[in-house]
Design an enzyme around this catalytic site. Structure first.
Site, short mmCIF file in Angstrom:
data_model
loop_
_atom_site.label_atom_id
_atom_site.label_comp_id
_atom_site.label_asym_id
_atom_site.label_seq_id
_atom_site.Cartn_x
_atom_site.Cartn_y
_atom_site.Cartn_z
N TYR A 50 -1.07 -11.71 6.33
CA TYR A 50 -0.63 -11.07 4.84
C TYR A 50 0.96 -10.89 5.01
CZ TYR A 50 -5.43 -9.84 4.05
OH TYR A 50 -6.94 -10.01 4.20
N HIS A 94 -3.96 -13.01 -5.10
CA HIS A 94 -4.10 -12.76 -3.94
C HIS A 94 -2.99 -13.23 -3.06
CE1 HIS A 94 -8.07 -11.74 -4.55
NE2 HIS A 94 -8.34 -12.86 -5.34
#
Length: 155
Positions: free
Chosen positions: A26, A101
């Protein structure tokens, strides 16, 4: 529908831990960093940026967006792959929905390949890290402008 563009950017569980949770997937940017990216990309539109770890609260915000938002950018995080209740709430929207996302779910674990958001999303942006949000906000604005032009009125 609001008179000025209002883009809801809603975030699901564990995104409050961005920057420390699995940075190899991430990245090191925080959710606050991503909020700044969204505001900067909004080109004067109002951004309502929220995060919750609670499914019911996320659903409440989706329902709120029905009357208050011009478009929705949604990173439902883990609820993307599990929440039929979220899908049902999203089905009530008539505004553009951009699924967003940080990572590319299709390149990850098999259980992440199923999205309950995608069937009702206008479009999907994934895999570009924090830039995914910037692209999603710009896409949402473009969809609002296209819709506004087609209807001959502002939202």
């Amino acid at each position: 529908m609001p008179q000025t563009s209002v883009i809801y950017v809603l975030n699901g569980p564990n995104l409050n831990l961005l920057g420390v949770r699995e940075p190899d997937i991430y990245g090191h940017e925080t959710l606050a960093d991503i909020e700044t990216l969204c505001v900067d990309a909004a080109d004067g539109a109002e951004i309502v940026f929220r995060q919750t770890n609670h499914e019911g609260e996320l659903i409440d915000w989706v329902q709120e967006a029905r009357d208050k938002a011009s478009a929705l950018v949604l990173n439902a995080a883990g609820y993307t792959h599990t929440s039929v209740a979220l899908l049902d709430a999203l089905k009530t929207l008539t505004i553009p929905i951009v699924e967003c996302h940080l990572s590319n779910p299709a390149a990850r674990e098999r259980f992440r390949h199923r999205s309950y958001v995608s069937p009702v999303a206008t479009g999907i942006i994934s895999g570009f890290g924090p830039i995914s949000y910037e692209l999603a906000v710009k896409a949402a604005l473009g969809l609002v402008q296209k819709r506004t032009g087609a209807q001959g009125r502002s939202v």
